[in-house]
Design an enzyme around this catalytic site. Structure first.
Site, PDB file in Angstrom:
ATOM      1  CD  GLU A 101      -3.233   0.446   0.497  1.00  0.00           C
ATOM      2  OE1 GLU A 101      -2.794   1.400  -0.170  1.00  0.00           O
ATOM      3  OE2 GLU A 101      -4.445   0.241   0.688  1.00  0.00           O
ATOM      4  CG  ASP A 102      -0.916   4.736  -1.602  1.00  0.00           C
ATOM      5  OD1 ASP A 102      -1.635   4.045  -0.849  1.00  0.00           O
ATOM      6  OD2 ASP A 102      -1.398   5.558  -2.416  1.00  0.00           O
ATOM      7  CG  ASP A 105      -6.219   8.622   5.886  1.00  0.00           C
ATOM      8  OD1 ASP A 105      -5.681   9.204   6.825  1.00  0.00           O
ATOM      9  OD2 ASP A 105      -7.166   9.126   5.240  1.00  0.00           O
ATOM     10  CG  PHE A 154      -4.245  15.194   1.016  1.00  0.00           C
ATOM     11  CD1 PHE A 154      -5.037  14.052   1.092  1.00  0.00           C
ATOM     12  CD2 PHE A 154      -3.778  15.605  -0.219  1.00  0.00           C
ATOM     13  CE1 PHE A 154      -5.365  13.333  -0.054  1.00  0.00           C
ATOM     14  CE2 PHE A 154      -4.097  14.893  -1.373  1.00  0.00           C
ATOM     15  CZ  PHE A 154      -4.889  13.758  -1.290  1.00  0.00           C
ATOM     16  NE  ARG A 167      -1.832   8.820  -9.671  1.00  0.00           N
ATOM     17  CZ  ARG A 167      -2.609   8.382  -8.682  1.00  0.00           C
ATOM     18  NH1 ARG A 167      -2.048   7.959  -7.572  1.00  0.00           N
ATOM     19  NH2 ARG A 167      -3.921   8.375  -8.786  1.00  0.00           N
TER      20      ARG A 167
HETATM   21  P1  5GP Z   1      -7.810   4.597   3.854  1.00  0.00           P
HETATM   22  O1  5GP Z   1      -8.774   3.605   3.280  1.00  0.00           O
HETATM   23  O2  5GP Z   1      -6.798   3.990   4.780  1.00  0.00           O
HETATM   24  O3  5GP Z   1      -8.528   5.769   4.487  1.00  0.00           O
HETATM   25  O4  5GP Z   1      -7.068   5.268   2.677  1.00  0.00           O
HETATM   26  C1  5GP Z   1      -6.262   4.610   1.819  1.00  0.00           C
HETATM   27  C2  5GP Z   1      -6.154   5.330   0.514  1.00  0.00           C
HETATM   28  O5  5GP Z   1      -6.567   6.702   0.591  1.00  0.00           O
HETATM   29  C3  5GP Z   1      -4.729   5.364   0.069  1.00  0.00           C
HETATM   30  O6  5GP Z   1      -4.384   4.211  -0.645  1.00  0.00           O
HETATM   31  C4  5GP Z   1      -4.680   6.634  -0.756  1.00  0.00           C
HETATM   32  O7  5GP Z   1      -5.078   6.358  -2.068  1.00  0.00           O
HETATM   33  C5  5GP Z   1      -5.697   7.534  -0.119  1.00  0.00           C
HETATM   34  N1  5GP Z   1      -5.054   8.507   0.827  1.00  0.00           N
HETATM   35  C6  5GP Z   1      -5.107   8.514   2.172  1.00  0.00           C
HETATM   36  N2  5GP Z   1      -4.399   9.527   2.697  1.00  0.00           N
HETATM   37  C7  5GP Z   1      -3.871  10.172   1.645  1.00  0.00           C
HETATM   38  C8  5GP Z   1      -2.993  11.306   1.529  1.00  0.00           C
HETATM   39  O8  5GP Z   1      -2.539  11.949   2.489  1.00  0.00           O
HETATM   40  N3  5GP Z   1      -2.653  11.659   0.261  1.00  0.00           N
HETATM   41  C9  5GP Z   1      -3.092  10.998  -0.850  1.00  0.00           C
HETATM   42  N4  5GP Z   1      -2.690  11.444  -2.023  1.00  0.00           N
HETATM   43  N5  5GP Z   1      -3.906   9.936  -0.772  1.00  0.00           N
HETATM   44  C10 5GP Z   1      -4.291   9.526   0.461  1.00  0.00           C
END
Ligand code: 5GP
Length: 182
Positions: A101-102, A105, A154, A167
């Site tokens: 995963e990148d 959150d 963010f 990106r």
């Molecule tokens: P989660 O499901 O854990 O809330 O979020 C996961 C996805 O939300 C990540 O794979 C990413 O695509 C997006 N995301 C969450 N936080 C950020 C952030 O700070 N920046 C960006 N660009 N994407 C985020």
């Protein structure tokens, strides 16, 4: 002024720090899995650059594939709903899967993907994320490998986007507030 300077407020993790940490993660994964043939699953599009660099630091036999999920759409906060846009091309049954995963959150995406993959009966499943924002967690998730813990901001760059832009930045950065207003 250079393009990036007009958009980026501050660099949170610079290129050298990213490279070093990705190398450490690759070495750790190589040690943990020994001779195992690994199946690396990347989450598009954000994990693409991380996966490309990470796998080149893993000294094991491996193959990889990608899934794409809907997460944030065009905004900066999660709707909570996760949907598969592109599934894996091959079966993970009986394979040692490393989900890459990148960023984690709320944890909703990861939690959904873990459930999905576990239902397909892999031999093992571990998770590697480049970034972790634990202060934003809505569901508990276990991270086996984690590059960096970051504060609640963010971020973009190194695969992460805002409206599909940024990106390609070689570092992790916070954008100027005016970018979101334009
Ligand atoms: P989660 O499901 O854990 O809330 O979020 C996961 C996805 O939300 C990540 O794979 C990413 O695509 C997006 N995301 C969450 N936080 C950020 C952030 O700070 N920046 C960006 N660009 N994407 C985020």
């Amino acid at each position: 002024m250079a393009y990036c300077d007009t958009h980026v407020e501050r660099v949170l993790i610079d290129q050298k720090t990213l490279t070093d940490r990705v190398g450490q993660l690759g070495a750790e994964i190589s040690r943990d899995y020994q001779e195992t043939n690994l199946f690396v699953v990347g989450v598009l599009k954000g994990a693409m650059i991380f996966l490309a660099d990470l796998t080149r630091c893993i000294d094991l036999p491996l193959s990889f594939d990608f899934v794409a999920v809907s997460s944030y759409g065009a905004g900066t906060s999660s709707s909570g709903a996760v949907r598969i846009l592109k599934d894996l091309d091959v079966s993970v049954e009986g394979r040692h899967v490393l989900l890459v995963e990148d960023i984690v959150d709320s944890g909703l995406t990861l939690s959904y993907l873990r459930g999905l993959l576990l239902g397909r009966k892999p031999a093992s499943l571990r998770v590697c994320t480049l970034l972790d924002k634990p202060s934003r967690r809505r569901v508990p998730v276990h991270l086996d490998y984690r590059g960096f813990e970051i504060p609640d901001a963010f971020v973009v760059g190194y695969g992460l986007d805002y409206n599909e832009q940024y990106r390609h930045l070689p570092y992790i950065a916070v954008l100027r507030p005016e970018v979101y207003r334009s």
